[in-house]
Design a protein around this motif. Structure first.
Motif, PDB file in Angstrom:
ATOM      1  N   GLN A 303       0.386  -0.657  -9.988  1.00 56.72           N
ATOM      2  CA  GLN A 303       1.051   0.623 -10.164  1.00 56.72           C
ATOM      3  C   GLN A 303      -0.138   2.012 -10.645  1.00 56.72           C
ATOM      4  O   GLN A 303       0.005   3.067 -10.532  1.00 56.72           O
ATOM      5  CB  GLN A 303       1.852   0.821 -11.404  1.00 56.72           C
ATOM      6  CG  GLN A 303       3.218   0.049 -10.893  1.00 56.72           C
ATOM      7  CD  GLN A 303       4.055   0.685  -9.857  1.00 56.72           C
ATOM      8  OE1 GLN A 303       3.696   1.862  -9.341  1.00 56.72           O
ATOM      9  NE2 GLN A 303       5.147   0.130  -9.270  1.00 56.72           N
ATOM     10  N   GLU A 362       5.713  -0.563  -4.007  1.00 57.14           N
ATOM     11  CA  GLU A 362       6.478   0.730  -3.870  1.00 57.14           C
ATOM     12  C   GLU A 362       7.370   1.223  -4.876  1.00 57.14           C
ATOM     13  O   GLU A 362       8.084   2.226  -4.810  1.00 57.14           O
ATOM     14  CB  GLU A 362       7.093   0.679  -2.281  1.00 57.14           C
ATOM     15  CG  GLU A 362       8.200  -0.598  -2.503  1.00 57.14           C
ATOM     16  CD  GLU A 362       7.724  -1.901  -2.244  1.00 57.14           C
ATOM     17  OE1 GLU A 362       8.599  -2.920  -1.836  1.00 57.14           O
ATOM     18  OE2 GLU A 362       6.629  -2.459  -2.273  1.00 57.14           O
ATOM     19  N   PRO A 364       9.155   3.139  -7.615  1.00 53.93           N
ATOM     20  CA  PRO A 364       9.036   4.278  -8.468  1.00 53.93           C
ATOM     21  C   PRO A 364       8.672   4.011  -9.846  1.00 53.93           C
ATOM     22  O   PRO A 364       9.194   3.215 -10.270  1.00 53.93           O
ATOM     23  CB  PRO A 364       9.973   5.060  -8.134  1.00 53.93           C
ATOM     24  CG  PRO A 364      10.767   4.516  -7.042  1.00 53.93           C
ATOM     25  CD  PRO A 364      10.396   3.141  -6.941  1.00 53.93           C
TER      26      PRO A 364
END
Length: 504
Positions: A303, A362, A364
């Motif tokens: 991340q 991917e 969030p």
């Protein structure tokens, strides 16, 4: 003994005493995780290697875990307040020595004394709660104690990142000095001097328990560092672990056979809830420690978060754990609390399952706050109720010994979780990325390199999948803990844990 307090003795104020103890307890638990964020800065500041720097953490954990069986009994013999204050003094002074260290050897030595001070303090906190709170008010107190244990491990990386960024690695130790002084003054003011009885000290039990715990904990803790092979000469990791288990078996045999006063009276295990709770807390220590490593590596290497930002993702868990502590404590005192730790353990498992499904490149960032919140609810219902039910039926005379066994079980679980996670995580990375790439990716994570720049984008999918699968191990262990917790019996109507008078 008459539970009424004589008029010529000072009044015991349980809640001020609890908050005084919790401050010191929080400080020593923060130090189990705070150094992890500072390792790269310590390496640069002391011009040393990562292996040597990691020994600063290993030395602390060893010195903390190994004597817990003994230090719990010391509180029974010399008084929990006195032993707590001695430990707090040792911890505070050694914290100052850590911050002033000009070499990694000095730092490691100071961390050993820090761990010894922490080991002296920890059992006394639970023992004092057991002795000064009336049984039907003890749940709320244990909830505060339990949430402190859970939240401190989360606050450590956050506080460590802030202090390192603002003032340097030395301040993760210097901050303990004023806190330690305040905690000492508060303990002197509010923690009562409880009666003690003359005891013969079981020196053979001390020797056997210390040697057995050292061999076992050292072998498990350092197994991955030596690739579970030879440490030196003919000594292997597994020989140390087996030798530790054998010595501890001899310790148990000695406790059973001796006619004097054993270090750990085996009669505490006749209390069904104490035996069940001690087994459950092993799974809790295992899972809470094991889950943090893959989660932090995923947040940083996939991340792209910094270590401090990664730790801040745990804020919902910490905040909810603290906010819910008192309401959950009231539930413990007013109702049969047996299902509360089961609920908490299962909620932790649900939170870890959420991380497993969300561990994708991917995903969030904001979505990852949801499992953190679920873990917050789980922690609130897990730590306090578990500690309360486990120790509720212990007599005053066994409070210190019981606290030592309970905290030792938690620490052994944490060591097992750390060692097992290192091995399991390495196998999952190798399966997803191959051994060569796994070494490179693992090295980047170990060195604390934050951000996706430490790991090429092409590896994100495989690495995220490996971290997600690694989380399944602590999730499975915490489910086992929930199943064991179903064996809790109803709380006894009467207990030896009534309030004692204060000695002058």
């Amino acid at each position: 003994m008459n539970s009424a307090q004589p008029s010529n003795t000072p009044e015991i104020r349980p809640w001020p005493a609890l908050w005084s103890l919790v401050l010191g307890f929080f400080m020593i638990l923060v130090d189990t995780t705070i150094v992890s964020v500072a390792n790269p800065s310590i390496m640069r500041g002391l011009d040393t290697t990562m292996v040597a720097t990691l020994w600063a953490t290993s030395a602390y954990l060893l010195a903390y875990a190994v004597p817990l069986l003994i230090t719990g009994r010391l509180g029974d013999r010399f008084g929990p307040r006195r032993v707590y204050l001695v430990g707090l003094t040792v911890f505070t002074l050694s914290s100052l020595a850590c911050g002033l260290a000009d070499g990694v050897e000095t730092l490691i030595a100071a961390r050993v004394f820090q761990g010894l001070g922490a080991s002296l303090m920890t059992p006394q906190t639970m023992a004092v709660i057991t002795r000064i709170f009336p049984p039907r008010e003890r749940g709320a107190a244990m909830a505060v104690w339990g949430v402190t244990a859970g939240a401190a491990t989360l606050v450590g990386p956050i506080l460590g990142g802030f202090l390192v960024d603002a003032w340097g690695w030395e301040w993760i130790f210097f901050i303990n000095v004023p806190v330690g002084v305040i905690a000492f003054v508060l303990a002197m003011r509010f923690v009562p001097v409880l009666p003690t009885n003359a005891h013969r000290f079981d020196w053979l039990g001390v020797l056997l328990s210390a040697l057995g715990m050292f061999l076992l904990v050292f072998g498990i803790q350092e197994g991955e560092s030596f690739d579970w092979g030879v440490i030196w000469g003919p000594v292997t990791v597994w020989s140390l672990i087996i030798a530790g288990a054998v010595v501890l078996a001899l310790f148990v045999l000695w406790q059973w056979r001796q006619r004097g006063e054993p270090l750990i009276p085996l009669e505490i295990f006749r209390d069904r809830n104490f035996s069940v709770g001690s087994a459950v807390i092993v799974t809790v220590g295992f899972s809470v420690t094991g889950m943090s490593l893959p989660l932090m590596l995923y947040l940083q290497l996939v991340q792209g978060l910094t270590p401090t930002q990664s730790a801040l993702m745990m804020v919902p868990m910490a905040v909810l754990s603290i906010v819910l502590a008192r309401p959950v404590g009231r539930l413990i005192d007013r109702r049969d609390p047996r299902l509360l730790p089961v609920l908490g353990l299962l909620l932790v498992a649900v939170g870890l399952a959420c991380y497993f499904f969300m561990a994708r490149p991917e995903t969030p960032i904001w979505l990852l706050l949801i499992p953190s919140a679920v873990l917050g609810f789980g922690n609130a219902f897990m730590w306090g109720p578990l500690a309360s039910i486990t120790t509720f039926g212990l007599s005053q005379q066994l409070a210190g010994a019981g606290s030592g066994v309970y905290n030792t079980s938690r620490q052994v679980g944490a060591v097992l979780g750390s060692a097992a996670m290192a091995a399991f995580m390495g196998s999952r990375i190798a399966a997803k990325l191959g051994p060569e790439v796994a070494d490179a990716a693992g090295g980047a994570g170990t060195e604390g390199g934050g951000g996706s720049g430490a790991l090429p984008a092409a590896l994100h999918d495989g690495f995220a999948a490996a971290m997600g699968e690694s989380i399944l191990m602590p999730m499975g262990v915490i489910v086992i803990g929930a199943l064991i917790a179903l064996l809790f019996a109803p709380r006894p109507a009467r207990t030896g844990g009534v309030r004692l008078p204060v000695e002058r």
